[in-house]
Enzyme design. Structure first.
Site, short mmCIF file in Angstrom:
data_model
loop_
_atom_site.label_atom_id
_atom_site.label_comp_id
_atom_site.label_asym_id
_atom_site.label_seq_id
_atom_site.Cartn_x
_atom_site.Cartn_y
_atom_site.Cartn_z
CB SER A 106 52.46 60.69 75.50
OG SER A 106 53.57 59.85 75.35
CD GLN A 108 57.51 60.06 73.58
OE1 GLN A 108 58.48 59.40 73.30
NE2 GLN A 108 56.32 59.53 73.81
CG HIS A 110 63.17 60.26 74.43
ND1 HIS A 110 62.28 59.44 75.09
CD2 HIS A 110 62.65 60.46 73.20
CE1 HIS A 110 61.28 59.15 74.28
NE2 HIS A 110 61.48 59.75 73.12
CE LYS A 133 62.43 54.98 73.76
NZ LYS A 133 61.23 55.54 73.19
CD GLU A 135 61.88 58.11 70.35
OE1 GLU A 135 61.27 57.28 71.05
OE2 GLU A 135 61.42 59.26 70.14
CG HIS A 268 59.60 63.82 70.18
ND1 HIS A 268 60.64 63.93 71.08
CD2 HIS A 268 59.25 62.51 70.21
CE1 HIS A 268 60.91 62.75 71.60
NE2 HIS A 268 60.06 61.87 71.10
NE ARG A 287 54.53 58.25 78.41
CZ ARG A 287 55.31 57.34 78.96
NH1 ARG A 287 55.78 57.52 80.18
NH2 ARG A 287 55.64 56.25 78.30
CE LYS A 293 51.84 54.40 79.30
NZ LYS A 293 52.82 53.99 78.30
ZN ZN Z 1 60.01 59.81 71.63
#
Ligand code: ZN
Length: 415
Positions: A106, A108, A110, A133, A135, A268, A287, A293
């Site tokens: 997806s 998304q 954060h 979050k 990443e 991303h 998302r 979702k």
């Molecule tokens: Zn991510």
């Protein structure tokens, strides 16, 4: 015992690569021969950490979790500064993973720490914790992803050339975006909001026309984009991601060993390939597309940074690692956050190397070749592809090999 082998947890999400084509399946099987690869199953993620949803266990005693060992002596395993900074006596501040991606994940973004806290307070059902979050992805094989918005000029050109995109956005807004180059950055938010708030049925009608156009007039899109739209439409027919992703976000390709750090509030999505991923312990995801979702469009539109940095600037360039010495090459991926760094250790031929103690916990995985890993006062352990090891804080590690040998080591240092 500050060095010991562990077994990670496989996640069979639908977007994973199938059977033995998946690095996740190969590594899991090589590390634990009791894992039988089912060629009809997707193997998406291998989790190497203490997350309660899928905790790593000890190779010698699968009933025992890594977190059980850590909680028996937190300061020894995590290091004093990590225990104090992250207020944890059982869990690692990061989760290290292998991902094998067959189908787009997806689109998304954060939250950062303050938005994470606010979202969790307002809507704990959709935002399960108050953490950020961050990443980072390091490519193991050729890897493609969406990262950040395309340069404004590129979005403008697509908006003028592609009638379906223009109709969704509205001709007034499209004209304004085209004419006032100075205001484009602030108008980008309106363009994105227009796409995200168009009803699903209209999006899917426009998407059908868009896909048809990629076949009839591929020159409008260029070869990469036309192919991408067609491929992702097979995976998610008529999805809004064809517009907010393919037409608005940078499409980036990473070669093995190249890394990408995903800043907070940047859109991303991973598209294909095998990667090492490291993240902070959080499940906070906002998302936008390619997902069945919940999409929190209001929060998404209001929280993104709308920066339009070129792909090259999104890459996390490797740095030297002076604490490693010997015959191996060291590349440190050290993003601007506290929870994790990732070190790549690569032997191109036989040799040995040593790495000084790190002031926090580490997880090491062998992604190619084989050799031996050891610490002082303990018998060396055989380390071959798929092997995973936990290393406690302040522990000097020695490596040796008869040939090629590649390892990735995720670690956390609080200071
Ligand atoms: Zn991510």
């Amino acid at each position: 015992m500050s060095l010991f082998p562990i077994i990670g947890a496989v996640q069979n999400y639908a977007w994973g690569k199938f059977g033995s084509s998946s690095a996740v399946a190969q590594f899991a099987h090589d590390n634990d021969p009791s894992v039988v690869i089912d060629e009809s199953q997707p193997y998406a993620e291998l989790w190497m950490g203490t997350h309660p949803k899928a905790p790593a266990v000890l190779s010698q005693d699968k009933a025992k979790k890594l977190s059980d060992v850590i909680s028996s002596d937190p300061v020894k395993y995590l290091g004093k500064s990590v225990v104090e900074k992250f207020h944890s006596k059982t869990e690692l501040p990061f989760l290290f993973k292998v991902l094998s991606i067959n189908k787009v994940l997806s689109i998304q973004a954060h939250p950062d720490k303050s938005l994470g806290a606010q979202l969790h307070a307002d809507d704990p059902q959709h935002y399960p914790d108050s953490n950020h979050k961050p990443e980072m992805a390091v490519a193991l094989t050729d890897f493609e992803a969406f990262c950040g918005f395309k340069p404004l000029d590129e979005i403008d050109q697509l908006l003028q050339k592609i009638p379906e995109f223009k109709e969704i956005v509205g001709s007034d807004l499209a004209a304004k975006f085209h004419e006032s180059a100075a205001e484009r950055k602030s108008l980008l938010r309106s363009v994105f909001a227009a796409v995200m708030t168009t009803p699903e049925e209209s999006i899917s009608n426009y998407a059908a026309k868009l896909v048809e156009r990629t076949h009839k007039q591929p020159e409008l899109f260029g070869p990469v984009l036309a192919d991408l739209i067609q491929r992702l439409n097979v995976q998610f027919p008529g999805d809004v991601g064809l517009f907010c992703g393919c037409l608005m976000l940078n499409h980036c390709n990473l070669k093995s060993g190249e890394a990408m750090f995903l800043q907070a509030k940047e859109p991303h999505a991973y598209i294909s390939g095998d990667i090492m991923e490291c993240m902070a312990a959080s499940d906070n995801v906002i998302r936008a597309g390619f997902t069945p979702k919940f999409k929190d469009v209001k929060i998404l539109v209001s929280s993104l940074t709308y920066s339009t940095d070129p792909v090259e600037d999104q890459k996390q360039k490797p740095a030297a690692f002076p604490r490693g010495s010997g015959d191996a090459e060291f590349a440190l991926y050290d993003p601007p956050i506290d929870e994790f760094s990732v070190l790549q250790i690569k032997f191109k031929k036989a040799g040995s190397a040593s790495i000084k103690g790190i002031h926090g916990p580490s997880i090491v995985i062998v992604t190619g070749g084989s050799g031996e890993i050891s610490i002082q006062g303990q018998k060396g352990l055989k380390a071959s592809t798929g092997g995973i090891f936990f290393v406690g804080a302040e522990t000097e590690v020695a490596l040796k090999t008869e040939g090629e040998f590649t390892l990735y080591r995720a670690f956390c240092e609080a200071e």
